[in-house]
Design a protein around this motif. Structure first.
Motif: not given
Lengths: 336, 259
Positions: A103-130
């Motif tokens: 659900i988080w990925d859907l609204f955060g990364t995919k649909l960008m439904y949450f205000p960005q860039p404040f609430f990134p999706g899990p994939a985006k957070i994983l990006e920081a580690f990569l």
């Protein structure tokens, strides 16, 4: 008959393993089938060894590894009955975790439904580690070093002064008021002094952690020492114990549960002080990392640091809990 | 004739309860011989525990003196073993380590390690060495307390109502254990109790104390041969006799009964 029964429980258990990972499978399916709204997102590539991956693919690999991990845990837990029960107990929660990630990925990364860039999706957070795993590790180690030094000194000073206050009436007279007055001040209030008096920001932060750990540990240690029943001292004296024996073999072990209560609460204070100190004037550490990431509006990095903190601090708590369990093993069965 | 182990001479102990002085012990004189089992009985407040604390050196008299083997008692010492009323084990130590505590406190543990298992066997706690005090029963805990005091090989063992909180079966069991120890080690023991049967069953002599001020009113020799039968004629006679005296001893005019 017997055989049939074990086969049956085996099948039932396998269903639980499947149920546990279904949440994560759903999260992967969601990531594959829901199209990305932001165009540039998919195009970013990261080299992982010889593989070149888009973030979403890296995220799916991460989920896949989680699935493998939980299956492995499930098979491993099958060998022991209590572990099996524990795994079954956690199945619902782990399923929900997978669904929540989806659900988080859907609204955060995919649909960008949450205000960005404040609430990134899990994939985006994983990006920081990569992107900067080395830099995150560096800052984590800085935090860990600061915490280890500050907290262990705090425990030593806290237990030391606590014993003195609890044992000697004169020390109690002179030090207890100092402890009670200075103890209620949040350690970060000393920050301006810490940063000017101490030669390096690191030693200043160590000082802050020491004083924040000192108060709860010292006052609870003193209480523990003072609450030792007189009859226990009498018993020790009739057994031939001198003052040193009375202090270190009767009063201190009697105070041990209280000392650990102090250490646990000091632990929580120390985390807060650590992060605050790092945010307000350290050249490194997770708090520093959060602060610099915030300046660049890289909120996904802030989340990455928060996740590291969650893992790191809960590991430290677990470690202290294990030490406590060992030292207070005589209480097992006595206290719930 | 066995020698005198303990001498109590003209001992007085006064407490101040904030307003007035309360005489807890008044002119106590008592001599205890080697190997003797003496019980001190009396109603609560008669100062029997105070007397035992003075013998242990946990408390000091205002006047008079107490001597153990001709040396003056000035403070607590392992030579006067003490078993407390309440279970006073160190709850953070296992049974085994509780029993070894006295040796460790005196820094003689390494050369006496093997004594620990001897005393565990003596009180019949084999198999419970690694248990913690909260895991064993009250009766077992008191046996640990007795072993813990005995391991120091005291010259006298002071027992402060050690069986007071136990059920009657456990109590009888520990009483027999004490008689075994008396026979085996020829140890002098002083028991404070308010149980007349217990005093008769165990003692060579019974000291009756009366309150306000606490003093010795009578000392009775018990000549019944061991092992004593609780239902035996001599036992019952002595008990009746003692209860009578005891009633007389504590039947002071009590103003609260007059309306």
């Amino acid at each position: 008959m017997e055989n049939k029964k074990t086969v049956k429980t085996g099948i039932r258990y396998a269903v639980y393993i499947l149920f546990t990972v279904t949440g994560f499978v759903l999260a992967i399916l969601e990531n594959i089938f829901v199209p990305q709204i932001a165009a540039d997102f998919e195009n970013k590539k990261y080299a992982l060894g010889s593989f070149v991956l888009s973030i979403n693919r890296a995220y799916r690999i991460f989920l896949f590894l989680l699935i493998i991990f939980y299956i492995a845990v499930g098979i491993f837990s099958y060998l022991k009955e209590n572990r099996q029960a524990n795994y079954i107990k956690k199945a619902k929660f782990r399923f929900a975790c997978g669904v929540a990630l989806g659900i988080w990925d859907l609204f955060g990364t995919k649909l960008m439904y949450f205000p960005q860039p404040f609430f990134p999706g899990p994939a985006k957070i994983l990006e920081a580690f990569l992107m900067e795993s080395g830099y995150i590790l560096e800052n984590t180690l800085y935090s860990l070093r600061l915490f280890a030094l500050g907290f262990s000194l705090g425990v030593i000073f806290g237990v030391g002064t606590g014993i003195l206050i609890g044992w000697f009436d004169k020390v109690y007279y002179w030090l207890a008021p100092v402890l009670n007055i200075s103890g209620v001040i949040p350690a970060v209030a000393w920050m301006p002094f810490a940063l000017t008096i101490f030669p390096t920001p690191f030693s200043g932060a160590v000082f802050l952690i020491v004083i924040c750990a000192w108060f709860p540990i010292a006052s609870l240690t003193a209480q523990g020492i003072q609450s030792t029943p007189k009859s226990q001292f009498d018993a020790a004296r009739t057994l031939g114990g001198n003052t040193v024996y009375l202090l270190f073999h009767v009063a201190v072990p009697h105070a041990m549960p209280q000392i650990f209560m102090g250490i646990s609460s000091a632990n929580a204070f120390a985390f807060t002080t650590l992060v605050m100190a790092e945010m307000l004037g350290q050249p490194g550490g997770l708090g520093y990392y959060i602060n610099t990431s915030k300046v660049w509006s890289a909120y996904y990095k802030v989340f990455a640091a928060i996740i590291v903190m969650a893992v790191l601090f809960s590991l430290i708590m677990k470690g202290i809990g294990a030490i406590r369990g060992y030292v207070l093993r005589w209480q097992r069965g006595l206290v719930k | 004739m066995s020698k005198d182990v303990l001498e109590i001479r003209n001992v007085n102990r006064v407490y101040n309860d904030g307003e007035k002085d309360v005489k807890a012990l008044s002119d106590i004189n008592l001599t205890v011989k080697e190997g003797e089992f003496v019980s001190i009985i009396g109603s609560s407040g008669c100062g029997k525990t105070t007397l035992l604390k003075l013998i242990a050196g946990l408390d000091m008299p205002q006047s008079g003196e107490l001597l153990l083997n001709e040396s003056k008692i000035t403070g607590p010492d392992y030579k006067r073993g003490y078993v407390f009323q309440q279970n006073c084990l160190f709850e953070w130590l296992t049974v085994e380590k509780n029993i070894a505590a006295g040796l460790k406190a005196r820094h003689v543990y390494t050369q006496n390690k093997d004594k620990v298992s001897k005393y565990i066997d003596l009180v019949g706690l084999h198999g419970f060495e690694k248990s913690y005090p909260h895991q064993i029963s009250g009766g077992m805990a008191q046996r640990v307390a007795i072993a813990r005091a005995l391991i120091n090989e005291p010259e006298i063992l002071l027992l402060d109502e050690p069986m007071g909180a136990l059920d009657s079966f456990t109590r009888a069991d520990i009483q027999d254990k004490l008689l075994d120890i008396k026979k085996q080690e020829n140890l002098t023991m002083i028991l404070v109790t308010h149980d007349v049967d217990e005093a008769i069953y165990l003692s060579d002599r019974i000291v009756i104390m009366t309150p306000r001020p606490g003093r010795i009113s009578e000392v009775i020799d018990v000549d019944i041969p061991y092992p004593r039968q609780r239902g035996g004629a001599e036992f019952i006679n002595l008990r009746r006799n003692l209860l009578d005296k005891f009633h007389l001893a504590s039947a002071e005019p009590q103003p609260e009964y007059f309306i």
